[in-house]
Write a protein that holds these residues in place. Structure first.
Motif, PDB file in Angstrom:
ATOM      1  N   PRO A  64       0.848  -1.210   0.000  1.00  0.00           N
ATOM      2  CA  PRO A  64       0.000   0.000   0.000  1.00  0.00           C
ATOM      3  C   PRO A  64       0.878   1.252   0.000  1.00  0.00           C
ATOM      4  N   ILE A  65       0.331   2.360  -0.479  1.00  0.00           N
ATOM      5  CA  ILE A  65       1.080   3.617  -0.472  1.00  0.00           C
ATOM      6  C   ILE A  65       0.295   4.686   0.294  1.00  0.00           C
ATOM      7  N   GLN A  66       1.046   5.649   0.823  1.00  0.00           N
ATOM      8  CA  GLN A  66       0.441   6.770   1.545  1.00  0.00           C
ATOM      9  C   GLN A  66       0.259   7.909   0.545  1.00  0.00           C
ATOM     10  N   VAL A  67      -0.934   8.472   0.488  1.00  0.00           N
ATOM     11  CA  VAL A  67      -1.209   9.550  -0.467  1.00  0.00           C
ATOM     12  C   VAL A  67      -1.837  10.724   0.266  1.00  0.00           C
ATOM     13  N   ASN A  68      -1.234  11.891   0.114  1.00  0.00           N
ATOM     14  CA  ASN A  68      -1.799  13.111   0.700  1.00  0.00           C
ATOM     15  C   ASN A  68      -2.225  14.029  -0.432  1.00  0.00           C
ATOM     16  N   LEU A  69      -3.482  14.416  -0.431  1.00  0.00           N
ATOM     17  CA  LEU A  69      -3.940  15.324  -1.487  1.00  0.00           C
ATOM     18  C   LEU A  69      -5.094  16.178  -0.987  1.00  0.00           C
ATOM     19  N   THR A  70      -5.373  17.245  -1.728  1.00  0.00           N
ATOM     20  CA  THR A  70      -6.463  18.141  -1.371  1.00  0.00           C
ATOM     21  C   THR A  70      -7.570  17.952  -2.393  1.00  0.00           C
ATOM     22  N   ILE A  71      -8.781  17.666  -1.909  1.00  0.00           N
ATOM     23  CA  ILE A  71      -9.907  17.499  -2.827  1.00  0.00           C
ATOM     24  C   ILE A  71     -10.995  18.487  -2.412  1.00  0.00           C
ATOM     25  N   ASN A  72     -11.370  19.348  -3.314  1.00  0.00           N
ATOM     26  CA  ASN A  72     -12.384  20.371  -3.033  1.00  0.00           C
ATOM     27  C   ASN A  72     -12.063  21.114  -1.734  1.00  0.00           C
ATOM     28  N   ARG A  90     -10.440  20.277   0.798  1.00  0.00           N
ATOM     29  CA  ARG A  90     -10.311  19.506   2.025  1.00  0.00           C
ATOM     30  C   ARG A  90      -9.117  18.571   1.891  1.00  0.00           C
ATOM     31  N   GLU A  91      -8.309  18.486   2.964  1.00  0.00           N
ATOM     32  CA  GLU A  91      -7.124  17.620   2.900  1.00  0.00           C
ATOM     33  C   GLU A  91      -7.473  16.184   3.231  1.00  0.00           C
ATOM     34  N   TYR A  92      -6.883  15.264   2.485  1.00  0.00           N
ATOM     35  CA  TYR A  92      -7.087  13.841   2.733  1.00  0.00           C
ATOM     36  C   TYR A  92      -5.733  13.165   2.891  1.00  0.00           C
ATOM     37  N   HIS A  93      -5.646  12.253   3.854  1.00  0.00           N
ATOM     38  CA  HIS A  93      -4.444  11.422   4.025  1.00  0.00           C
ATOM     39  C   HIS A  93      -4.924   9.989   3.869  1.00  0.00           C
ATOM     40  N   LEU A  94      -4.585   9.391   2.734  1.00  0.00           N
ATOM     41  CA  LEU A  94      -5.155   8.093   2.396  1.00  0.00           C
ATOM     42  C   LEU A  94      -4.085   7.025   2.381  1.00  0.00           C
ATOM     43  N   SER A 104     -11.300   5.885  -9.175  1.00  0.00           N
ATOM     44  CA  SER A 104     -11.899   4.861  -8.333  1.00  0.00           C
ATOM     45  C   SER A 104     -11.842   5.262  -6.864  1.00  0.00           C
ATOM     46  N   VAL A 105     -10.782   5.959  -6.454  1.00  0.00           N
ATOM     47  CA  VAL A 105     -10.704   6.421  -5.062  1.00  0.00           C
ATOM     48  C   VAL A 105     -11.787   7.473  -4.798  1.00  0.00           C
ATOM     49  N   LEU A 106     -11.952   8.413  -5.735  1.00  0.00           N
ATOM     50  CA  LEU A 106     -12.989   9.445  -5.562  1.00  0.00           C
ATOM     51  C   LEU A 106     -14.355   8.785  -5.369  1.00  0.00           C
ATOM     52  N   ARG A 107     -14.681   7.862  -6.246  1.00  0.00           N
ATOM     53  CA  ARG A 107     -16.024   7.280  -6.251  1.00  0.00           C
ATOM     54  C   ARG A 107     -16.237   6.257  -5.140  1.00  0.00           C
ATOM     55  N   GLU A 108     -15.261   5.329  -5.005  1.00  0.00           N
ATOM     56  CA  GLU A 108     -15.505   4.170  -4.144  1.00  0.00           C
ATOM     57  C   GLU A 108     -15.083   4.410  -2.703  1.00  0.00           C
ATOM     58  N   ASP A 109     -14.018   5.170  -2.480  1.00  0.00           N
ATOM     59  CA  ASP A 109     -13.534   5.376  -1.116  1.00  0.00           C
ATOM     60  C   ASP A 109     -14.104   6.646  -0.508  1.00  0.00           C
ATOM     61  N   LEU A 110     -14.258   7.696  -1.309  1.00  0.00           N
ATOM     62  CA  LEU A 110     -14.652   8.995  -0.752  1.00  0.00           C
ATOM     63  C   LEU A 110     -16.115   9.328  -1.032  1.00  0.00           C
ATOM     64  N   ILE A 124      -3.553   6.723  -8.366  1.00  0.00           N
ATOM     65  CA  ILE A 124      -3.715   7.466  -7.112  1.00  0.00           C
ATOM     66  C   ILE A 124      -2.360   7.973  -6.609  1.00  0.00           C
ATOM     67  N   GLY A 125      -1.301   7.196  -6.825  1.00  0.00           N
ATOM     68  CA  GLY A 125       0.043   7.634  -6.406  1.00  0.00           C
ATOM     69  C   GLY A 125       0.510   8.864  -7.160  1.00  0.00           C
ATOM     70  N   GLN A 126      -0.003   9.046  -8.380  1.00  0.00           N
ATOM     71  CA  GLN A 126       0.394  10.217  -9.175  1.00  0.00           C
ATOM     72  C   GLN A 126      -0.354  11.474  -8.728  1.00  0.00           C
ATOM     73  N   ALA A 127      -1.414  11.287  -7.941  1.00  0.00           N
ATOM     74  CA  ALA A 127      -2.174  12.445  -7.447  1.00  0.00           C
ATOM     75  C   ALA A 127      -1.615  12.947  -6.117  1.00  0.00           C
ATOM     76  N   ASP A 128      -0.636  12.226  -5.574  1.00  0.00           N
ATOM     77  CA  ASP A 128      -0.051  12.591  -4.278  1.00  0.00           C
ATOM     78  C   ASP A 128       0.498  14.017  -4.338  1.00  0.00           C
ATOM     79  N   GLY A 129       0.101  14.836  -3.362  1.00  0.00           N
ATOM     80  CA  GLY A 129       0.611  16.203  -3.282  1.00  0.00           C
ATOM     81  C   GLY A 129      -0.121  17.197  -4.168  1.00  0.00           C
ATOM     82  N   HIS A 130      -1.139  16.737  -4.897  1.00  0.00           N
ATOM     83  CA  HIS A 130      -1.824  17.635  -5.821  1.00  0.00           C
ATOM     84  C   HIS A 130      -3.180  18.105  -5.269  1.00  0.00           C
TER      85      HIS A 130
END
Lengths: 290, 158
Positions: free
Chosen positions: B3-11, B13-17, B27-33, B66-72
């Motif tokens: 698994p990888i740690q991903v930190n990003l801001t969505i709308n 709001r900060e998420y640490h996934l 898939s993370v947007l739809r299924e996890d969030l 999802i790993g490419q969205a890290d920090g974005h």
């Protein structure tokens, strides 16, 4: 999607370390890699994301030319005033690449590494006489772009090498460039055929130097030396274009596929090259008049 | 698969996934969030139903790992309304009848927003170019173009 471990190195040395692992593959913009992974035809045990390697993301002037880092995206190409001035055919091709979303992610290095015969960026880079620089754990090597492709999906890249950059010289204003792409619509289209032309007019108004390249007309994007030869010393007008078009048949070997027949591509190639040459000649004449 | 740690801001709001790496941003947007406004159409970057903004630029979220969205910084259709009021683009799509089945609408609106953020007075051709990667199968392009023009006008007067 298939399983893999994900790495995001930040330096070239880290990339080479990651790349030494068994089953390691690179990803940049992902516009080709991700659909292939989802289709189960990209067997990567380790996926190495290049997006954090800032050393591969640049557009700079160097030795009378322009060097583009492998991570340069299509969107960055379109934003660059330097490329607008010195690589108009590359800009014209880039505007026709897929969609704004794909242009945001897709990279020049990825387009080369993917080695599609229809790769949109390649014909313009070929007529700019580009060189590609490869980097590996033991150093760099540089070769003409014409020697980089080996067939559909095949390049000279060694398993431990990556594309570092592309270089081309700035051309004098006596040069003009043209680009044409053939497809069922303007956007979101894989080329049935694409053509780029560069030509230089002498002070006598005749063709002094010329380069022609075609995409989706052979197993790799190709330069067309026979057609080029037929143009030298001629006036930039219909009779010259016609003899270039007639000589093309030696330079290309188009196939039948889902997008068009080989026979159609052979006919269309002459038309497309004529248009690209005509607009290259007009742009050279315009800059000579200025 | 690690698994990888991903930190990003969505709308905003900060998420640490903590996520498996073989997931897409979509898939993370739809299924996890639970952000199901963003749709999955083709899953191959052809249709534009999954367009979101990443650092203000339009991307197909089905083609971002999802790993490419890290920090974005990501913005989805859910992040457009302000104080319960729909965004001018959302209002214009409704008022102009630019929605039929609605499946392409979130992607159309996000791609349109990316255009209007840079160009507040786009020509019809510029709108069609900006939406070249968004496919509507109910054939509603004329009204969609109209809605983007109307939204642009309202935004100029805001």
């Amino acid at each position: 999607m298939q399983e893999f471990d994900f790495q995001s190195p930040q330096t070239l040395d880290e990339v080479f370390q990651c790349l030494a692992a068994p089953g390691a593959h690179l990803i940049a913009g992902g516009t080709d890699v991700i659909p292939r992974m989802r289709a189960g035809i990209f067997p990567a045990a380790q996926l190495i994301d290049l997006n954090r390697v800032e050393a591969l993301r640049y557009i700079r002037e160097e030795d009378g030319g322009i060097r583009l880092g492998a991570l340069t995206t299509y969107a960055e190409i379109l934003r660059s005033p330097l490329l607008a001035q010195f690589a108009s055919a590359l800009g014209a091709a880039t505007r026709r690449v897929a969609s704004p979303m794909a242009r945001q992610r897709g990279t020049l290095g990825g387009n080369l590494a993917n080695a599609s015969p229809a790769a949109d960026s390649v014909p313009p880079l070929l007529v700019l006489d580009s060189w590609v620089r490869l980097a590996g754990p033991h150093g760099m090597r540089e070769l003409p772009l014409t020697e980089f492709f080996r067939g559909p999906g095949k390049t000279v890249l060694a398993p431990d090498e990556i594309i570092e950059s592309i270089f081309f010289h700035k051309h004098a204003p006596s040069w003009g460039f043209g680009y044409e792409k053939l497809g069922p619509r303007q956007g979101m289209t894989i080329s049935i055929l694409s053509a780029a032309a560069a030509l230089e007019l002498g002070t006598d108004g005749r063709i002094k130097a010329v380069r022609i390249a075609l995409g989706a007309a052979a197993p790799t994007p190709v330069r067309c030396p026979r057609a080029e030869q037929a143009l030298l010393g001629h006036l930039p007008a219909a009779p010259a274009w016609q003899s270039a078009a007639e000589n093309l048949s030696v330079d290309i070997s188009p196939i039948d596929d889902v997008r068009a027949s080989g026979e159609y591509r052979r006919k269309a190639a002459g038309v497309l090259v004529t248009r690209a040459l005509q607009s290259a000649a007009e742009s050279a004449q315009r800059s000579a008049a200025q | 698969m690690k698994p990888i740690q991903v930190n990003l801001t969505i709308n905003d709001r900060e998420y640490h996934l903590n996520s498996l790496p073989n997931r897409t941003l979509l898939s993370v947007l739809r299924e996890d969030l639970g952000l199901t406004g963003t749709k999955e159409g083709c899953g191959a970057g052809e249709c534009g139903a999954c367009v979101v903004l990443m650092d203000g630029e339009p991307v197909n979220s089905c083609l971002v790992l999802i790993g490419q969205a890290d920090g974005h910084r990501v913005q989805t259709i859910e992040g457009l309304s302000k104080n319960g009021q729909p965004h001018p683009l959302q209002k214009a799509f409704v008022e102009d009848g630019a929605v039929q089945c609605g499946f392409c609408t979130p992607g159309m609106i996000m791609a349109s927003k990316a255009l209007l953020d840079k160009n507040d007075h786009p020509s019809e051709e510029e709108i069609r170019e900006a939406l070249a990667g968004n496919i509507c199968r109910c054939t509603g392009y004329t009204k969609i173009v109209q809605a983007v023009q109307d939204a642009a006008e309202e935004l100029r007067h805001e």
